[in-house]
Design a protein around this motif. Sequence first.
Motif, PDB file in Angstrom:
ATOM      1  N   THR A 125       2.315   5.569   8.188  1.00 26.92           N
ATOM      2  CA  THR A 125       1.967   4.058   7.880  1.00 26.92           C
ATOM      3  C   THR A 125       2.387   3.687   6.410  1.00 26.92           C
ATOM      4  O   THR A 125       2.317   4.406   5.501  1.00 26.92           O
ATOM      5  N   LEU A 126       3.505   2.648   6.473  1.00 29.48           N
ATOM      6  CA  LEU A 126       3.816   2.201   5.158  1.00 29.48           C
ATOM      7  C   LEU A 126       3.181   1.117   4.710  1.00 29.48           C
ATOM      8  O   LEU A 126       3.071   0.024   5.622  1.00 29.48           O
ATOM      9  N   ARG A 127       2.760   0.884   3.597  1.00 23.65           N
ATOM     10  CA  ARG A 127       1.795  -0.328   3.069  1.00 23.65           C
ATOM     11  C   ARG A 127       2.548  -0.781   1.847  1.00 23.65           C
ATOM     12  O   ARG A 127       3.128   0.193   0.915  1.00 23.65           O
ATOM     13  N   VAL A 128       2.850  -1.911   1.630  1.00 24.16           N
ATOM     14  CA  VAL A 128       3.720  -2.681   0.559  1.00 24.16           C
ATOM     15  C   VAL A 128       2.571  -3.583  -0.029  1.00 24.16           C
ATOM     16  O   VAL A 128       2.247  -4.645   0.500  1.00 24.16           O
ATOM     17  N   ILE A 129       1.921  -3.568  -1.380  1.00 22.10           N
ATOM     18  CA  ILE A 129       1.387  -4.624  -1.967  1.00 22.10           C
ATOM     19  C   ILE A 129       2.069  -5.470  -2.894  1.00 22.10           C
ATOM     20  O   ILE A 129       2.600  -4.640  -3.705  1.00 22.10           O
ATOM     21  N   ILE A 130       2.337  -6.502  -2.434  1.00 21.79           N
ATOM     22  CA  ILE A 130       2.916  -7.472  -3.524  1.00 21.79           C
ATOM     23  C   ILE A 130       2.018  -7.967  -4.422  1.00 21.79           C
ATOM     24  O   ILE A 130       1.041  -8.627  -3.912  1.00 21.79           O
ATOM     25  N   ARG A 131       2.133  -7.735  -5.693  1.00 18.92           N
ATOM     26  CA  ARG A 131       0.966  -8.097  -6.645  1.00 18.92           C
ATOM     27  C   ARG A 131       1.433  -9.620  -7.068  1.00 18.92           C
ATOM     28  O   ARG A 131       2.732 -10.081  -7.177  1.00 18.92           O
TER      29      ARG A 131
END
Length: 151
Positions: A125-131
């Motif tokens: 699982t790849l997760r990217v949080i865009i702040r």
Amino acid sequence: MEGFTTKKQQFATVWKMHTAGDAQWYPAQVPGTVYTDLLRNGQMEDPFWKDNEYRALDLMEKDYEYETVFEGTEAQEGERQWLRFEGLDTICDIYLNEEKIGNTYNMHRIWEFPVGELLENGKNTLRVIIRSPLKFMAEAFKKYKNRGNED
């Protein structure tokens, strides 16, 4: 270089996204943008109609999460594995299998992160949080008191 082989794997074609903290996830397109994913999923009105641009600006006060699941393989002895990102905009935290592998702070470059020890055989699982860029700028202003470049 002698003795090195490079294998590229294009993956992660099925993404989902949501406003961080919300329970509801929506389909996402990568490459793409937060605005186009929100618009496509009925979560914002057309920003080019009337005064909707102000509502669109308010959406940038929030953080957004993107997630995908992909098939991976563990690194073989002597093999190095990296995840490469091209054009993450702009302030992001990146997680692989719930382990933070890095963060970004500039859209106009390529980011690579070593993942050999975290990559698993099978599903990853790849997760990217865009702040929020607006929150980032407000915090930077508090810290540096810089109003910008006057040149």
